[in-house]
Design an enzyme around this catalytic site. Structure first.
Site, PDB file in Angstrom:
ATOM      1  N   SER A  64      -7.230   0.735   0.507  1.00  0.00           N
ATOM      2  CA  SER A  64      -5.690   1.368   0.133  1.00  0.00           C
ATOM      3  C   SER A  64      -5.701   1.683  -1.268  1.00  0.00           C
ATOM      4  O   SER A  64      -5.067   2.535  -1.786  1.00  0.00           O
ATOM      5  CB  SER A  64      -4.664   0.614   0.661  1.00  0.00           C
ATOM      6  N   ALA A 158      -3.736   4.448   4.293  1.00  0.00           N
ATOM      7  CA  ALA A 158      -3.367   3.620   3.320  1.00  0.00           C
ATOM      8  C   ALA A 158      -2.145   2.834   3.734  1.00  0.00           C
ATOM      9  O   ALA A 158      -1.330   3.461   4.142  1.00  0.00           O
ATOM     10  CB  ALA A 158      -3.355   4.047   1.798  1.00  0.00           C
ATOM     11  N   LYS A 159      -2.166   1.497   3.522  1.00  0.00           N
ATOM     12  CA  LYS A 159      -0.893   0.754   3.859  1.00  0.00           C
ATOM     13  C   LYS A 159       0.031   0.680   2.529  1.00  0.00           C
ATOM     14  O   LYS A 159      -0.133  -0.332   1.772  1.00  0.00           O
ATOM     15  CB  LYS A 159      -1.265  -0.644   4.428  1.00  0.00           C
ATOM     16  N   ALA A 160       0.720   1.893   2.421  1.00  0.00           N
ATOM     17  CA  ALA A 160       1.436   2.005   0.988  1.00  0.00           C
ATOM     18  C   ALA A 160       3.094   1.587   1.344  1.00  0.00           C
ATOM     19  O   ALA A 160       3.296   2.204   2.552  1.00  0.00           O
ATOM     20  CB  ALA A 160       1.224   3.326   0.513  1.00  0.00           C
ATOM     21  N   TYR A 164       6.530   3.210   4.051  1.00  0.00           N
ATOM     22  CA  TYR A 164       7.522   2.500   4.745  1.00  0.00           C
ATOM     23  C   TYR A 164       8.983   3.004   4.509  1.00  0.00           C
ATOM     24  O   TYR A 164       9.953   2.250   5.111  1.00  0.00           O
ATOM     25  CB  TYR A 164       7.411   0.917   4.580  1.00  0.00           C
TER      26      TYR A 164
END
Length: 313
Positions: A64, A158-160, A164
């Site tokens: 990420s 990507a865990k951005a 969220y």
């Protein structure tokens, strides 16, 4: 409800008190959302606290950061060791682990490249994300009016933190309308995922899940279920899924580090199957939790016990 936190936080290589883990309001992340993070569970097992799929979570965090051009000063092994040490120093038997990497206090402006990179790891006690009865009885879900990001807008792999914001819209809409969770469609109108979960659909004993191209985060629990389902002899198909296919499915369930394996008993007030968790969901749920909680052989090496050294890469 106040967070039930553990006292020590890892920050750029040092352990500091929780209350000192602060961020300046002018930090780049506050105005522009420049944050990558992970969510990882440490389970209480008969052999002591064990982090589930530590290496894979650390790799996803590094990936990420690479997508967003955020170069870390720590190797993959150092990141894993930091999480193990944090569990040890907090004497935690179980925990939710949250590594966060973000652009800190420097320049104000869209260009992030001159801002320092801050790296924190937090831990706290966290129960069942979707409610204490969710794993047992299943949950009621609605199809959200908010879609997931289209390709070439924000990278779904990507865990951005910025992604969220979309999740919050999905979750709030569901909660306001009396549902536990919302299901998002992708840019083409096919099924994508929940606000913070991947999704699986069972029809005629075949298991289906959307591919990553449907704006899906490559979930670690998702990958675990794919492995366990194939081990149990089920046919697993990754393909685009039409919204209406869920209404006529035999079983549907969410997966995620927080959600684990949570059955969906209804979608848009339409019962899924018999309106209760089905046998395949139950079987995969029990198999997953047995491995994660150290109750059966860990043949895949998914558990990192925190009283043992982290294996060298």
């Amino acid at each position: 409800m106040p967070i039930d936190y553990y006292e020590k936080v890892w920050h750029n290589g040092e352990f500091i008190p929780w209350k000192e883990a602060t961020v300046h309001v002018a930090s780049h992340v506050i105005s522009y959302g420049t944050c990558l993070f992970e969510g990882i569970r440490c389970y209480q097992t008969p052999q002591g606290p064990a982090i589930f799929r530590l290496k894979e979570h650390a790799e996803r965090l590094v990936n990420s950061c690479k997508i967003y051009r955020m170069e870390l000063d720590y190797s993959l092994d150092q990141i894993q060791q930091a999480m193990v040490e944090l569990i040890r120093i907090n004497q935690a038997q179980h925990a939710y682990i949250r590594p966060v990497v973000f652009r800190g206090y420097g320049e104000i402006g869209v260009n992030p490249l001159k801002n320092p990179i801050e790296f924190f790891i937090l831990t706290w006690r966290w129960g069942k994300y979707l409610g204490d009865e969710a794993l047992k009885n299943g949950i009621d879900v609605c199809t959200s009016s908010w879609n997931r990001m289209a390709p070439n807008t924000l990278p779904a792999m990507a865990k951005a933190a910025a992604n969220y914001m979309n999740s919050q819209l999905i979750k709030m809409e569901a909660a306001i309308n009396g549902y536990v969770e919302g299901l998002a469609l992708d840019y083409s109108g096919n099924v994508s995922e929940g606000s913070g979960e991947n999704i699986f659909v069972i029809h005629h004993e075949k298991i289906y899940t959307p591919p990553l191209s449907c704006s899906v985060l490559p979930g670690i629990t998702r990958d675990s279920v794919l492995t366990l389902a194939e081990e149990e002899g089920y046919t697993v198909v990754e393909q685009p899924i039409a919204r209406e296919a869920l209404y006529i499915a035999d079983e549907v369930f969410f997966t995620g580090t927080a959600a684990e394996i949570t059955p969906i008993r209804s979608l848009d007030r339409i019962p899924i199957g018999k309106g209760q968790p089905g046998p395949i969901t139950r079987r995969l749920q029990e198999r997953f939790l047995a491995v994660a909680q150290g109750r059966v052989e860990d043949k895949y090496g998914w558990l990192t016990y925190c009283h043992q050294p982290v294996p060298a890469k």
